[in-house]
Scaffold this motif. Sequence first.
Motif, short mmCIF file in Angstrom:
data_model
loop_
_atom_site.label_atom_id
_atom_site.label_comp_id
_atom_site.label_asym_id
_atom_site.label_seq_id
_atom_site.Cartn_x
_atom_site.Cartn_y
_atom_site.Cartn_z
N GLU A 163 0.89 -1.06 0.08
CA GLU A 163 -0.10 -0.20 -0.09
C GLU A 163 0.97 1.30 0.09
O GLU A 163 0.59 2.16 -0.69
CB GLU A 163 -1.01 -0.03 1.33
CG GLU A 163 -2.05 0.93 1.60
CD GLU A 163 -2.51 0.85 2.65
OE1 GLU A 163 -2.27 -0.14 3.66
OE2 GLU A 163 -3.64 1.53 3.01
N VAL A 269 4.65 -7.90 -2.81
CA VAL A 269 5.92 -7.32 -2.80
C VAL A 269 7.39 -8.14 -2.55
O VAL A 269 8.40 -7.49 -2.78
CB VAL A 269 5.60 -6.34 -1.44
CG1 VAL A 269 7.07 -5.33 -1.13
CG2 VAL A 269 4.47 -5.54 -1.32
N THR A 299 2.37 -13.01 -6.12
CA THR A 299 0.98 -12.41 -6.42
C THR A 299 -0.16 -13.34 -6.36
O THR A 299 0.02 -14.60 -6.24
CB THR A 299 0.82 -11.64 -7.88
OG1 THR A 299 1.44 -12.63 -8.79
CG2 THR A 299 1.90 -10.51 -7.68
O1 KG4 Z 1 0.32 -10.24 -2.97
P1 KG4 Z 1 -0.45 -9.19 -3.95
O2 KG4 Z 1 -0.42 -9.55 -5.20
O3 KG4 Z 1 -1.87 -8.88 -3.69
C1 KG4 Z 1 -2.44 -8.75 -2.44
O4 KG4 Z 1 -3.00 -9.84 -2.03
O5 KG4 Z 1 -2.55 -7.56 -1.87
O6 KG4 Z 1 0.43 -7.88 -3.81
C2 KG4 Z 1 0.07 -6.69 -4.50
C3 KG4 Z 1 1.18 -5.53 -3.91
C4 KG4 Z 1 0.69 -4.24 -4.57
O7 KG4 Z 1 0.66 -3.18 -3.48
C5 KG4 Z 1 1.94 -4.13 -5.49
O8 KG4 Z 1 2.26 -2.67 -5.59
C6 KG4 Z 1 3.20 -4.88 -4.77
O9 KG4 Z 1 2.43 -5.94 -4.30
N1 KG4 Z 1 4.22 -5.20 -5.57
C7 KG4 Z 1 5.48 -4.61 -5.34
C8 KG4 Z 1 6.30 -5.18 -6.35
N2 KG4 Z 1 5.24 -5.82 -7.30
C9 KG4 Z 1 4.12 -5.83 -6.55
N3 KG4 Z 1 5.97 -3.73 -4.41
C10 KG4 Z 1 7.07 -3.31 -4.41
N4 KG4 Z 1 8.10 -4.01 -5.43
C11 KG4 Z 1 7.42 -4.58 -6.34
N5 KG4 Z 1 8.60 -5.05 -7.18
#
Ligand code: KG4
Length: 336
Positions: A163, A269, A299
């Motif tokens: 977030e 993340v 993800t």
């Molecule tokens: O786990 P996820 O796909 O979904 C949830 O369950 O929330 O996580 C999505 C989050 C988003 O906030 C996105 O900006 C972050 O993961 N994210 C990253 C990166 N790739 C995705 N944050 C930092 N660096 C990255 N390379």
Amino acid sequence: MIVLACETSCDETAVAILRNERDLLANVLHSQVAIHKNYGGIVPELASRSHVEQIGSLVDRALDDAKLTLSDIHAVAATRGPGLLGALLIGMTTAQAIALARGLPFVGVNHLHGHLLSCDLEAPMRFPALVFLLTGGHTALYRMEHERDAVLLKRTADDAVGEAFDKVAKLLGLGYPGGPFVERMAQAGDAMAYDLPLPKPRDPRALSLSGLKTAVRRHIEAWEQPTPTRIANITAAFQAKVGELLAQTVDEALQQHVDIVAVYVVGGVAQNKVLKAALLAVTTKFNLPLYCPRPSLCTDNAAMIARAAIARLRAGEHDPLDQQPLARWEVGRWLT
Ligand code: KG4
Ligand code: ZN
């Protein structure tokens, strides 16, 4: 044991078929990023509508990929929460309808439990484990004794790490979801160009990211204009501070929990290379391995939901066919 699982908690419609713990027969997904990016965030109504449109054909595609029919499936699972209620309902009613029609057990899975077990799809996890869950909605550190026992050690008191990345990206107009954009911009930046604070909450079980995000906002607001150098430097400084916070958190936990045999970092993340490098420096110091799932398992996906369902089915658990979704639902228990 062959399990078909649906994941519709947020903005991905996903279906997977898993044979036993790690034989992933199908893992299909429809991303809604194209729908929500125009709004800079997820629009719940649009998410539900898209899940309804996609879920049926994704179940068919998963069965095709696995070269199976519904009569080969032994149990059906779906994410029960946490997430958007209207979105969760689509996956749950789909899975419950299949379970009812086929006389199969149904399992309502905690999405966070799925993330915690995502590394186990690649190789058996080693316990006791330290697992750092870093997603768009959750940031929490767990000690896991076994695949169904997670003890919560620390949790963010305000923003989740993902977030915070998304909010910084939005302030800079970088795109959605923000994490990958921030990471890319930061590559050319000097992390020392801005001195950002790392506020430490008084509660030893809390992490805090909102102070860091506010400091970034103040710098951006003070600029006459956002030059590429400024954007690169502020994203690099922000990312480095987040890395410092995560590393410090794991360092303290490993000092307290000397019996930990492996460290896992999971969630969207966990794809961030700079953050992973910061964590690797700590685990190397403690002579422990650091594991992170491949990007498609970091993800949201249904494979991890199927994996968590198998953990519960093996323990003889399943859920009623009229089980309702939960918008908020913690996993694990606090260490007492
Ligand atoms: O786990 P996820 O796909 O979904 C949830 O369950 O929330 O996580 C999505 C989050 C988003 O906030 C996105 O900006 C972050 O993961 N994210 C990253 C990166 N790739 C995705 N944050 C930092 N660096 C990255 N390379
Ligand atoms: Zn997730």
